[in-house]
Design a protein around this motif. Sequence first.
Motif, PDB file in Angstrom:
ATOM      1  N   PRO A  34       0.844  -1.198   0.000  1.00 32.40           N
ATOM      2  CA  PRO A  34       0.000   0.000   0.000  1.00 32.40           C
ATOM      3  C   PRO A  34       0.883   1.254   0.000  1.00 32.40           C
ATOM      4  O   PRO A  34       2.006   1.228   0.530  1.00 32.40           O
ATOM      5  CB  PRO A  34      -0.792  -0.099   1.303  1.00 32.40           C
ATOM      6  N   PRO A  35       0.414   2.352  -0.575  1.00 33.96           N
ATOM      7  CA  PRO A  35       1.227   3.570  -0.676  1.00 33.96           C
ATOM      8  C   PRO A  35       1.764   4.083   0.659  1.00 33.96           C
ATOM      9  O   PRO A  35       2.894   4.566   0.723  1.00 33.96           O
ATOM     10  CB  PRO A  35       0.279   4.602  -1.288  1.00 33.96           C
ATOM     11  N   GLU A  36       0.981   3.951   1.707  1.00 39.17           N
ATOM     12  CA  GLU A  36       1.402   4.469   3.014  1.00 39.17           C
ATOM     13  C   GLU A  36       2.522   3.644   3.647  1.00 39.17           C
ATOM     14  O   GLU A  36       3.102   4.045   4.650  1.00 39.17           O
ATOM     15  CB  GLU A  36       0.205   4.571   3.969  1.00 39.17           C
ATOM     16  N   LYS A  37       2.876   2.523   3.049  1.00 37.55           N
ATOM     17  CA  LYS A  37       3.926   1.643   3.586  1.00 37.55           C
ATOM     18  C   LYS A  37       5.232   1.757   2.801  1.00 37.55           C
ATOM     19  O   LYS A  37       6.083   0.878   2.880  1.00 37.55           O
ATOM     20  CB  LYS A  37       3.446   0.187   3.547  1.00 37.55           C
ATOM     21  N   ILE A  38       5.421   2.842   2.070  1.00 37.07           N
ATOM     22  CA  ILE A  38       6.557   2.932   1.148  1.00 37.07           C
ATOM     23  C   ILE A  38       7.909   2.845   1.863  1.00 37.07           C
ATOM     24  O   ILE A  38       8.788   2.101   1.433  1.00 37.07           O
ATOM     25  CB  ILE A  38       6.441   4.181   0.240  1.00 37.07           C
ATOM     26  N   ASP A  39       8.082   3.564   2.961  1.00 35.50           N
ATOM     27  CA  ASP A  39       9.359   3.490   3.687  1.00 35.50           C
ATOM     28  C   ASP A  39       9.563   2.109   4.288  1.00 35.50           C
ATOM     29  O   ASP A  39      10.657   1.543   4.221  1.00 35.50           O
ATOM     30  CB  ASP A  39       9.423   4.565   4.772  1.00 35.50           C
ATOM     31  N   GLN A  40       8.524   1.568   4.881  1.00 31.91           N
ATOM     32  CA  GLN A  40       8.587   0.234   5.469  1.00 31.91           C
ATOM     33  C   GLN A  40       8.912  -0.801   4.392  1.00 31.91           C
ATOM     34  O   GLN A  40       9.688  -1.727   4.629  1.00 31.91           O
ATOM     35  CB  GLN A  40       7.265  -0.082   6.162  1.00 31.91           C
ATOM     36  N   ALA A  41       8.343  -0.640   3.210  1.00 31.33           N
ATOM     37  CA  ALA A  41       8.600  -1.560   2.106  1.00 31.33           C
ATOM     38  C   ALA A  41      10.070  -1.544   1.713  1.00 31.33           C
ATOM     39  O   ALA A  41      10.684  -2.600   1.523  1.00 31.33           O
ATOM     40  CB  ALA A  41       7.724  -1.199   0.901  1.00 31.33           C
ATOM     41  N   VAL A  42      10.658  -0.363   1.585  1.00 30.79           N
ATOM     42  CA  VAL A  42      12.068  -0.251   1.189  1.00 30.79           C
ATOM     43  C   VAL A  42      12.955  -0.953   2.212  1.00 30.79           C
ATOM     44  O   VAL A  42      13.825  -1.757   1.852  1.00 30.79           O
ATOM     45  CB  VAL A  42      12.472   1.230   1.011  1.00 30.79           C
ATOM     46  N   VAL A  43      12.746  -0.670   3.483  1.00 26.46           N
ATOM     47  CA  VAL A  43      13.577  -1.274   4.535  1.00 26.46           C
ATOM     48  C   VAL A  43      13.398  -2.788   4.553  1.00 26.46           C
ATOM     49  O   VAL A  43      14.372  -3.545   4.626  1.00 26.46           O
ATOM     50  CB  VAL A  43      13.251  -0.645   5.908  1.00 26.46           C
ATOM     51  N   LEU A  44      12.158  -3.254   4.460  1.00 29.80           N
ATOM     52  CA  LEU A  44      11.891  -4.689   4.466  1.00 29.80           C
ATOM     53  C   LEU A  44      12.543  -5.367   3.261  1.00 29.80           C
ATOM     54  O   LEU A  44      13.140  -6.439   3.397  1.00 29.80           O
ATOM     55  CB  LEU A  44      10.384  -4.946   4.456  1.00 29.80           C
ATOM     56  N   LEU A  45      12.457  -4.746   2.096  1.00 32.76           N
ATOM     57  CA  LEU A  45      13.024  -5.359   0.892  1.00 32.76           C
ATOM     58  C   LEU A  45      14.545  -5.387   0.922  1.00 32.76           C
ATOM     59  O   LEU A  45      15.160  -6.320   0.393  1.00 32.76           O
ATOM     60  CB  LEU A  45      12.490  -4.681  -0.362  1.00 32.76           C
ATOM     61  N   PHE A  46      15.180  -4.386   1.540  1.00 32.14           N
ATOM     62  CA  PHE A  46      16.638  -4.452   1.735  1.00 32.14           C
ATOM     63  C   PHE A  46      16.996  -5.699   2.534  1.00 32.14           C
ATOM     64  O   PHE A  46      17.906  -6.450   2.183  1.00 32.14           O
ATOM     65  CB  PHE A  46      17.148  -3.221   2.490  1.00 32.14           C
ATOM     66  N   ASP A  47      16.273  -5.929   3.614  1.00 29.75           N
ATOM     67  CA  ASP A  47      16.509  -7.091   4.467  1.00 29.75           C
ATOM     68  C   ASP A  47      16.206  -8.385   3.704  1.00 29.75           C
ATOM     69  O   ASP A  47      16.962  -9.352   3.778  1.00 29.75           O
ATOM     70  CB  ASP A  47      15.654  -6.976   5.732  1.00 29.75           C
ATOM     71  N   LEU A  48      15.097  -8.397   2.975  1.00 24.70           N
ATOM     72  CA  LEU A  48      14.718  -9.581   2.211  1.00 24.70           C
ATOM     73  C   LEU A  48      15.769  -9.925   1.163  1.00 24.70           C
ATOM     74  O   LEU A  48      16.076 -11.103   0.945  1.00 24.70           O
ATOM     75  CB  LEU A  48      13.351  -9.361   1.540  1.00 24.70           C
ATOM     76  N   LYS A  49      16.338  -8.917   0.528  1.00 21.58           N
ATOM     77  CA  LYS A  49      17.377  -9.142  -0.486  1.00 21.58           C
ATOM     78  C   LYS A  49      18.507  -9.989   0.088  1.00 21.58           C
ATOM     79  O   LYS A  49      18.915 -10.990  -0.505  1.00 21.58           O
ATOM     80  CB  LYS A  49      17.905  -7.804  -1.004  1.00 21.58           C
ATOM     81  N   SER A  50      18.987  -9.632   1.269  1.00 25.37           N
ATOM     82  CA  SER A  50      20.077 -10.383   1.906  1.00 25.37           C
ATOM     83  C   SER A  50      19.665 -11.822   2.209  1.00 25.37           C
ATOM     84  O   SER A  50      20.430 -12.759   1.970  1.00 25.37           O
ATOM     85  CB  SER A  50      20.502  -9.704   3.212  1.00 25.37           C
ATOM     86  N   LYS A  51      18.475 -11.991   2.723  1.00 25.88           N
ATOM     87  CA  LYS A  51      17.987 -13.334   3.071  1.00 25.88           C
ATOM     88  C   LYS A  51      17.842 -14.206   1.825  1.00 25.88           C
ATOM     89  O   LYS A  51      18.202 -15.387   1.842  1.00 25.88           O
ATOM     90  CB  LYS A  51      16.660 -13.239   3.817  1.00 25.88           C
ATOM     91  N   LEU A  52      17.300 -13.640   0.768  1.00 28.22           N
ATOM     92  CA  LEU A  52      17.097 -14.430  -0.449  1.00 28.22           C
ATOM     93  C   LEU A  52      18.417 -14.746  -1.145  1.00 28.22           C
ATOM     94  O   LEU A  52      18.568 -15.821  -1.737  1.00 28.22           O
ATOM     95  CB  LEU A  52      16.136 -13.722  -1.401  1.00 28.22           C
ATOM     96  N   GLU A  53      19.382 -13.833  -1.079  1.00 23.00           N
ATOM     97  CA  GLU A  53      20.704 -14.120  -1.654  1.00 23.00           C
ATOM     98  C   GLU A  53      21.362 -15.279  -0.918  1.00 23.00           C
ATOM     99  O   GLU A  53      22.028 -16.116  -1.537  1.00 23.00           O
ATOM    100  CB  GLU A  53      21.574 -12.866  -1.622  1.00 23.00           C
ATOM    101  N   GLU A  54      21.153 -15.342   0.381  1.00 21.35           N
ATOM    102  CA  GLU A  54      21.695 -16.455   1.166  1.00 21.35           C
ATOM    103  C   GLU A  54      21.049 -17.776   0.731  1.00 21.35           C
ATOM    104  O   GLU A  54      21.736 -18.775   0.533  1.00 21.35           O
ATOM    105  CB  GLU A  54      21.432 -16.210   2.654  1.00 21.35           C
ATOM    106  N   ILE A  55      19.743 -17.777   0.560  1.00 18.85           N
ATOM    107  CA  ILE A  55      19.039 -18.989   0.130  1.00 18.85           C
ATOM    108  C   ILE A  55      19.499 -19.413  -1.265  1.00 18.85           C
ATOM    109  O   ILE A  55      19.821 -20.584  -1.501  1.00 18.85           O
ATOM    110  CB  ILE A  55      17.507 -18.778   0.142  1.00 18.85           C
ATOM    111  N   ALA A  56      19.545 -18.480  -2.213  1.00 20.28           N
ATOM    112  CA  ALA A  56      19.917 -18.796  -3.595  1.00 20.28           C
ATOM    113  C   ALA A  56      21.364 -19.266  -3.712  1.00 20.28           C
ATOM    114  O   ALA A  56      21.687 -20.066  -4.593  1.00 20.28           O
ATOM    115  CB  ALA A  56      19.680 -17.592  -4.502  1.00 20.28           C
TER     116      ALA A  56
END
Length: 178
Positions: free
Chosen positions: A72-94
């Motif tokens: 949702p638009p109101e979650k834009i900052d939260q989305a960016v921070v969460l996706l930074f964290d997710l990127k690291s986790k998914l790179e570890e899995i891959a």
Amino acid sequence: MSHTTFQSIIELKEMVIATFDIDHFTALTKNLDPVAVFSMINEIVTETEFQLEKSGGRLIKMIGDSALITFPPEKIDQAVVLLFDLKSKLEEIAGRGRNKQSLSFSIHFGEVATGTMGKSGFFDIMGDAVNTAFRLIYGDQKRGRFAVSPQVFRKLKPETRKYFHKFTPPIVYFGELN
């Protein structure tokens, strides 16, 4: 032969649209059996869904090794921070049991059409904003990037903007956690 058309309630909405792609996926999976590839993607999907539950994000679909996600638009900052964290986790899995692996992420903000499709009624989004989000991944052909469009960057709080620097052309912002 006649086909029944299933009607969908289509809504126009402004959304945060995010994508990711596993870099060099063909080379990564070339010598893996299909069960191992399926298991890796399944683990990536499971982790993605788990992380998105925390922030109101939604995994719209996986397309092979790429994902389409909304917030949702109101979650834009939260989305960016969460996706930074997710990127690291998914790179570890891959990269588990293999060489270091990178994923490229992109985030855009714009208007999309939302609704359900077909007989099964799966939810989907369409529009140029989706295309823009996917194009950002391949902006400079470097992999492992975390790119946000100017439309996203302008909406971020100052403390979230500090993770990005400007890259031209086209104008996108790449992020790096310190």
